[in-house]
Design a protein around this motif. Sequence first.
Motif, PDB file in Angstrom:
ATOM      1  N   GLN A 184       0.799  -1.240   0.000  1.00 60.01           N
ATOM      2  CA  GLN A 184       0.000   0.000   0.000  1.00 60.01           C
ATOM      3  C   GLN A 184       0.828   1.285   0.000  1.00 60.01           C
ATOM      4  OE1 GLN A 184      -2.993  -0.409   3.034  1.00 60.01           O
ATOM      5  NE2 GLN A 184      -4.568  -0.881   1.536  1.00 60.01           N
ATOM      6  N   LYS A 230       0.346   2.815  -6.400  1.00 64.96           N
ATOM      7  CA  LYS A 230      -0.763   3.726  -6.664  1.00 64.96           C
ATOM      8  C   LYS A 230      -2.065   3.042  -6.237  1.00 64.96           C
ATOM      9  CE  LYS A 230      -2.240   6.715 -10.403  1.00 64.96           C
ATOM     10  NZ  LYS A 230      -2.247   6.975 -11.839  1.00 64.96           N
ATOM     11  N   SER A 247     -13.886   8.082  -7.688  1.00 64.84           N
ATOM     12  CA  SER A 247     -13.069   8.686  -6.631  1.00 64.84           C
ATOM     13  C   SER A 247     -11.688   9.113  -7.132  1.00 64.84           C
ATOM     14  CB  SER A 247     -12.907   7.683  -5.496  1.00 64.84           C
ATOM     15  OG  SER A 247     -12.333   6.488  -5.985  1.00 64.84           O
ATOM     16  N   ASP A 271      -0.117  16.325 -10.934  1.00 65.12           N
ATOM     17  CA  ASP A 271      -0.451  15.832  -9.595  1.00 65.12           C
ATOM     18  C   ASP A 271      -0.639  17.006  -8.633  1.00 65.12           C
ATOM     19  OD1 ASP A 271      -0.602  14.656  -7.127  1.00 65.12           O
ATOM     20  OD2 ASP A 271       1.268  13.512  -7.294  1.00 65.12           O
ATOM     21  N   ALA A 290      -1.057  17.086  -5.581  1.00 68.25           N
ATOM     22  CA  ALA A 290      -0.331  16.944  -4.318  1.00 68.25           C
ATOM     23  C   ALA A 290       1.123  17.427  -4.422  1.00 68.25           C
ATOM     24  CB  ALA A 290      -0.358  15.492  -3.845  1.00 68.25           C
ATOM     25  N   GLY A 340      -9.166  -2.124   3.629  1.00 66.97           N
ATOM     26  CA  GLY A 340      -7.824  -1.564   3.755  1.00 66.97           C
ATOM     27  C   GLY A 340      -7.722  -0.056   3.663  1.00 66.97           C
ATOM     28  N   GLN A 355      -4.554   2.615   4.517  1.00 69.14           N
ATOM     29  CA  GLN A 355      -4.022   3.555   3.521  1.00 69.14           C
ATOM     30  C   GLN A 355      -3.943   4.973   4.081  1.00 69.14           C
ATOM     31  OE1 GLN A 355      -5.264   3.555  -0.568  1.00 69.14           O
ATOM     32  NE2 GLN A 355      -6.301   1.593  -0.336  1.00 69.14           N
ATOM     33  N   ILE A 382      -1.155   5.182   7.231  1.00 68.15           N
ATOM     34  CA  ILE A 382       0.277   5.149   6.883  1.00 68.15           C
ATOM     35  C   ILE A 382       0.777   6.516   6.415  1.00 68.15           C
ATOM     36  CG2 ILE A 382       0.548   2.688   6.411  1.00 68.15           C
ATOM     37  CD1 ILE A 382       0.058   3.183   3.488  1.00 68.15           C
ATOM     38  N   LYS A 396      -0.502  19.235   3.508  1.00 66.47           N
ATOM     39  CA  LYS A 396       0.204  18.204   2.730  1.00 66.47           C
ATOM     40  C   LYS A 396      -0.360  16.810   3.021  1.00 66.47           C
ATOM     41  CE  LYS A 396       4.466  20.774   2.503  1.00 66.47           C
ATOM     42  NZ  LYS A 396       5.875  20.827   2.877  1.00 66.47           N
ATOM     43  N   GLN A 399      -3.558  16.514   1.122  1.00 68.87           N
ATOM     44  CA  GLN A 399      -3.287  16.322  -0.317  1.00 68.87           C
ATOM     45  C   GLN A 399      -2.921  14.875  -0.611  1.00 68.87           C
ATOM     46  OE1 GLN A 399      -0.238  19.340  -0.992  1.00 68.87           O
ATOM     47  NE2 GLN A 399      -1.631  20.543  -2.241  1.00 68.87           N
ATOM     48  N   GLN A 400      -2.104  14.301   0.264  1.00 70.22           N
ATOM     49  CA  GLN A 400      -1.677  12.911   0.038  1.00 70.22           C
ATOM     50  C   GLN A 400      -2.840  11.939   0.239  1.00 70.22           C
ATOM     51  OE1 GLN A 400       1.186  11.949  -1.268  1.00 70.22           O
ATOM     52  NE2 GLN A 400       1.968  14.047  -1.301  1.00 70.22           N
ATOM     53  N   LYS A 410      -5.200  12.047  -2.719  1.00 68.03           N
ATOM     54  CA  LYS A 410      -4.596  11.448  -3.915  1.00 68.03           C
ATOM     55  C   LYS A 410      -4.859   9.949  -4.028  1.00 68.03           C
ATOM     56  CE  LYS A 410       0.167  11.056  -5.560  1.00 68.03           C
ATOM     57  NZ  LYS A 410       1.501  11.649  -5.443  1.00 68.03           N
ATOM     58  N   ARG A 411      -5.119   9.280  -2.917  1.00 70.52           N
ATOM     59  CA  ARG A 411      -5.334   7.830  -2.962  1.00 70.52           C
ATOM     60  C   ARG A 411      -6.563   7.521  -3.815  1.00 70.52           C
ATOM     61  NH1 ARG A 411      -0.936   5.252  -2.204  1.00 70.52           N
ATOM     62  NH2 ARG A 411      -2.244   3.390  -2.202  1.00 70.52           N
ATOM     63  N   ILE A 437     -10.192   7.291  -2.319  1.00 70.96           N
ATOM     64  CA  ILE A 437     -10.656   8.426  -1.519  1.00 70.96           C
ATOM     65  C   ILE A 437     -11.449   9.370  -2.422  1.00 70.96           C
ATOM     66  CG2 ILE A 437      -9.962  10.409  -0.111  1.00 70.96           C
ATOM     67  CD1 ILE A 437      -9.261   7.741   1.207  1.00 70.96           C
TER      68      ILE A 437
END
Lengths: 566, 179
Positions: free
Chosen positions: A127, A131, A186, A308, A310, B17, B21, B24, B62, B65-66, B69-70, B73
């Motif tokens: 994980q 990606k 999503s 991206d 992020a 899971g 995600q 972490i 930040k 943002q991370q 990005k998943r 989500i």
Amino acid sequence: METKNKISGGEILMRSLVEEGVDTIFGYPGGAIMPVFDALFDYDKHLNHILTRHEQGAVHAAQGYARVSGKVGVCLVTSGPAATNAITGISDAMLDSTPLVVITGQVVASLLGTDAFQEIDVVGITQPVTKWSYQIRRAEDVAWAVARAFYIARSGRPGPVVLDFAKNAQVQETNFEYKPCTFIRSYIPVPEMKPEQIELAASLINNAKKPYALVGQGVVLGNAEPELKKFLEKADIPAAWTLLGASAMPTDFRLNKGMLGMHGNVAPNMKTNECDVLIAIGMRFDDRVTGDLNTYAKQAKIIHIDIDAAEINKNVTVDAPILGTTKEVLPALTAKIHTAQHSEWIDSFNEYEEKEFEKVILREVFPTSGELTMGEVIHKVSEATNHSAICVTDVGQNQMMGARYFKFSQTRSLITSGGLGTMGFGLPAAIGAKMGAPDRTVCVFSGDGGFQMTIQELGTIMQEQLGIKMIILNNHFLGMVRQWQEMFFDERYSFTEMLNPDFVTIAKGYRIEGTEIRKREELNDAITDMLKDDKPYLLVVNVEKKGMVYPMIPAGTCVTNILLGD
Amino acid sequence: MEKKLYTITVFSENTVGLLGQITIIFTRRGFNIETLSVSQSALEGIHKFTITLFSDENSVRKVVQQIDKRIDILKAYYNTDDELVYQEIALYKVATDKLLALGSIESWIRDHNTRILEMNENFVVFQKAGHYDETQRFFDELSQTVGVLQFIRSGRVSITKSKVERLSDMLEDIKKYER
């Protein structure tokens, strides 16, 4: 396409891969993936499986393949230790935005969580370094999961995806129907480009006296090399590249000013802190590029183009972010900027270039006495291949020298482990690069250390008869670590000196031709001999033991704090 | 940068899971989650995480943002306390005999707006909803007088005061990407 008869999950995987246009797989069989390999046996006309000698090699090969071809690299390995062996390559692909689909076998679903033989929590482990990572427990989910995996791996900012395939689902039979995935609610792979962001960036560029572009891998991933050239030429903007942005511009392109970063060229780093508008294109302000962020480009207005969201304001606070693909953003921006000339600004790079040539390059690339140097070997190989070969590197001094002194005439020509810096990447990545671009010459430069980390892949090269040109730059040291020990650890060479085997004899064991040289007068003939045909060849060049890569910006210091070794 | 408590709201698909995600992303940066609560949202199949983190705004941004990005989500954002209506709930178990020895507890019930959920010869369970300092004040008072046998406080749940409903907007917006 729908089957009338039920087929096994393993065969559904094969058909799904074919549907996704896959023709090459790198893998290694084992217990928990055997039903899939059994299905593969009947698909050998559609799917060319390359048996590597280690799962790490399979993933690096898939990376090399993906990087040169722009396609998704595919790996097929078993559970447990095979999956953990694959982690290094998966992590490498994550940091370097390389599209991969890695399929790992898994124990039957009823045994999950029981510490069954060769069971490991692959989804849990992967994980943080993928990606997307998903466990397939039913045959009915195979086609759906594969479609989703390829969509995620290749869309937006690419990256690795893991499918953990439980053995019961490989055997179970169900109907096959394939629908490619084009939408996940999503997940927005490409954010919408905003006209006002383009306007703002264009006005900054139009008012700039000293504009400067930083080119990252986003240009290559976006296939936007022609758009980049038009953009730079219209407003006469000098540009430099990150390690993964190498070859996005040909070396001899007028506005290509060289490499950024710790071992980059002097002018590109100095000019970062002299420009008035900095245009970052598909790059992520890695610490090896920026050095100390508190002193980085503080004088400049910063435009950041990235796919991206992020990445925006992650490391460097920017004045004008533009979200979108480089393919889309660059033409939109080009349309809004004025034609301009910045001759004086561009000429101001010359002074630093001359200084670097005199203090560093002359000694490294054009020595007339002393032992052979890495730089001259790389320069000679580049020349002998008309600067049109693919240069694969391992990690360390050989990598920095390769990036600095190999010349590029076409894109996707430097294949190297940027973000993760994985020693052992080079040899297996070269296998993938040759598979992905069979008509191009592939040269892999490695150190004596890194070569031994994945040396077993000589077996793969032998079996597939891949015409890879391997060059070991042998200094009998872990050169880059030794360089740091010399510079920052008082010359205390703690475990960096290596007693090496006779590499040519090892290659001979794999029926690969090779030769070893140590003198300057042997170099030209050895290279000519290496390139005489399209067969694998190992050239071991014994170079100076204590060579240094200069210029160097010590880690965490200002980009203008450049050491030249004088 | 000034540190304070931020509330992170995350909407996700209901897949295996997801919690891992998200956590972490905090672990990797050495951030400690203060509270966490997870439940179904108002929309079927969409889960809502409410996470509080004591940090500076740059770090929170930040992290969000991370998370956003998943792949699974749907939406992640952060707020400060003044932008939220928020609540926590606490349960307190105390010994019945010690409580009875006090005489009257009416003022407690009134002042702390607490309820009694269970009462038997051995113990009494109080429930109190409120902000952290309110549930803590009642805990302190009980501890100093009758002692607390067991105590539990929930993670924060919150609703934004904003007129913008970010999840609904996102779900509306994403439709244009569907082919």
